[in-house]
Design a protein around this motif. Sequence first.
Motif, PDB file in Angstrom:
ATOM      1  N   HIS A   1       4.014   1.765   2.476  1.00 25.26           N
ATOM      2  CA  HIS A   1       3.913   1.047   3.744  1.00 25.26           C
ATOM      3  C   HIS A   1       4.430  -0.385   3.549  1.00 25.26           C
ATOM      4  O   HIS A   1       3.709  -1.249   3.049  1.00 25.26           O
ATOM      5  N   ALA A   2       5.673  -0.606   3.929  1.00 20.62           N
ATOM      6  CA  ALA A   2       6.313  -1.909   3.735  1.00 20.62           C
ATOM      7  C   ALA A   2       5.559  -3.007   4.468  1.00 20.62           C
ATOM      8  O   ALA A   2       5.013  -2.797   5.556  1.00 20.62           O
ATOM      9  N   GLY A   3       5.499  -4.167   3.850  1.00 20.58           N
ATOM     10  CA  GLY A   3       4.881  -5.335   4.467  1.00 20.58           C
ATOM     11  C   GLY A   3       3.372  -5.365   4.414  1.00 20.58           C
ATOM     12  O   GLY A   3       2.739  -6.154   5.111  1.00 20.58           O
ATOM     13  N   THR A   4       2.749  -4.521   3.592  1.00 18.09           N
ATOM     14  CA  THR A   4       1.289  -4.487   3.520  1.00 18.09           C
ATOM     15  C   THR A   4       0.723  -5.198   2.296  1.00 18.09           C
ATOM     16  O   THR A   4      -0.488  -5.261   2.127  1.00 18.09           O
ATOM     17  N   ALA A   5       1.594  -5.744   1.454  1.00 20.95           N
ATOM     18  CA  ALA A   5       1.126  -6.448   0.256  1.00 20.95           C
ATOM     19  C   ALA A   5       0.412  -7.730   0.654  1.00 20.95           C
ATOM     20  O   ALA A   5       0.784  -8.381   1.629  1.00 20.95           O
TER      21      ALA A   5
ATOM     22  N   ALA B   1      -0.415 -11.533   0.894  1.00 19.32           N
ATOM     23  CA  ALA B   1       0.529 -12.658   0.889  1.00 19.32           C
ATOM     24  C   ALA B   1       0.616 -13.325  -0.480  1.00 19.32           C
ATOM     25  O   ALA B   1       1.685 -13.758  -0.907  1.00 19.32           O
ATOM     26  N   GLU B   2      -0.494 -13.386  -1.199  1.00 19.01           N
ATOM     27  CA  GLU B   2      -0.510 -14.070  -2.499  1.00 19.01           C
ATOM     28  C   GLU B   2       0.099 -13.237  -3.626  1.00 19.01           C
ATOM     29  O   GLU B   2       0.244 -13.716  -4.746  1.00 19.01           O
ATOM     30  N   SER B   3       0.497 -11.989  -3.335  1.00 21.45           N
ATOM     31  CA  SER B   3       1.018 -11.137  -4.405  1.00 21.45           C
ATOM     32  C   SER B   3       2.475 -11.430  -4.749  1.00 21.45           C
ATOM     33  O   SER B   3       2.990 -10.924  -5.729  1.00 21.45           O
ATOM     34  N   GLY B   4       3.153 -12.228  -3.923  1.00 25.15           N
ATOM     35  CA  GLY B   4       4.530 -12.590  -4.244  1.00 25.15           C
ATOM     36  C   GLY B   4       5.536 -11.672  -3.586  1.00 25.15           C
ATOM     37  O   GLY B   4       5.444 -11.409  -2.401  1.00 25.15           O
ATOM     38  N   PRO B   5       6.484 -11.141  -4.381  1.00 22.38           N
ATOM     39  CA  PRO B   5       7.546 -10.311  -3.808  1.00 22.38           C
ATOM     40  C   PRO B   5       6.995  -9.082  -3.086  1.00 22.38           C
ATOM     41  O   PRO B   5       5.936  -8.578  -3.422  1.00 22.38           O
ATOM     42  N   THR B   6       7.753  -8.613  -2.107  1.00 19.78           N
ATOM     43  CA  THR B   6       7.334  -7.409  -1.392  1.00 19.78           C
ATOM     44  C   THR B   6       7.750  -6.168  -2.167  1.00 19.78           C
ATOM     45  O   THR B   6       8.543  -6.242  -3.103  1.00 19.78           O
ATOM     46  N   GLY B   7       7.232  -5.039  -1.759  1.00 26.07           N
ATOM     47  CA  GLY B   7       7.505  -3.785  -2.444  1.00 26.07           C
ATOM     48  C   GLY B   7       6.280  -3.332  -3.203  1.00 26.07           C
ATOM     49  O   GLY B   7       5.193  -3.874  -3.053  1.00 26.07           O
ATOM     50  N   ARG B   8       6.457  -2.329  -4.012  1.00 27.06           N
ATOM     51  CA  ARG B   8       5.339  -1.760  -4.769  1.00 27.06           C
ATOM     52  C   ARG B   8       5.705  -1.701  -6.239  1.00 27.06           C
ATOM     53  O   ARG B   8       6.813  -1.326  -6.602  1.00 27.06           O
ATOM     54  N   LEU B   9       4.746  -2.048  -7.062  1.00 26.57           N
ATOM     55  CA  LEU B   9       4.907  -1.973  -8.505  1.00 26.57           C
ATOM     56  C   LEU B   9       3.749  -1.168  -9.055  1.00 26.57           C
ATOM     57  O   LEU B   9       2.588  -1.425  -8.706  1.00 26.57           O
ATOM     58  N   ASN B  10       4.046  -0.188  -9.877  1.00 28.65           N
ATOM     59  CA  ASN B  10       3.027   0.623 -10.526  1.00 28.65           C
ATOM     60  C   ASN B  10       3.149   0.401 -12.019  1.00 28.65           C
ATOM     61  O   ASN B  10       4.241   0.539 -12.582  1.00 28.65           O
TER      62      ASN B  10
ATOM     63  N   THR C   1       0.846  -1.188   0.000  1.00 23.71           N
ATOM     64  CA  THR C   1       0.000   0.000   0.000  1.00 23.71           C
ATOM     65  C   THR C   1       0.885   1.243   0.000  1.00 23.71           C
ATOM     66  O   THR C   1       1.941   1.267   0.631  1.00 23.71           O
ATOM     67  N   CYS C   2       0.457   2.280  -0.705  1.00 25.91           N
ATOM     68  CA  CYS C   2       1.207   3.533  -0.720  1.00 25.91           C
ATOM     69  C   CYS C   2       0.265   4.699  -0.421  1.00 25.91           C
ATOM     70  O   CYS C   2      -0.945   4.565  -0.486  1.00 25.91           O
TER      71      CYS C   2
END
Length: 88
Positions: free
Chosen positions: A65-69, A71-80, A21-22
């Motif tokens: 907000h790190a760690g808010t993805a 669980a099923e989305s895979g790698p952490t971080g944000r992709l736009n 989440t951002c």
Amino acid sequence: MHRDSHEQADAPMESLSLGDTCVCLPLRQHRLPRPPRTDVELRSGDLSVFREPSGLAHHGVPRVHAGTAPAESGPTGRLNITPRVSGP
């Protein structure tokens, strides 16, 4: 803050957020008085659609907000993902 002022198409601009989440700062038109700021949270899977003149307004993502993805989305971080029309 940035502006999307180099688009070549008249079609709406779409932006897909994936992962963490951002916080997105609202659209602000250049040279207009600034209204009270209301930050917008973009979560994984959120789609933003901008039409002219919104893309010409300043906007940005100052915080993720790190760690808010999910669980099923895979790698952490944000992709736009924002498809662009380029060329003459």
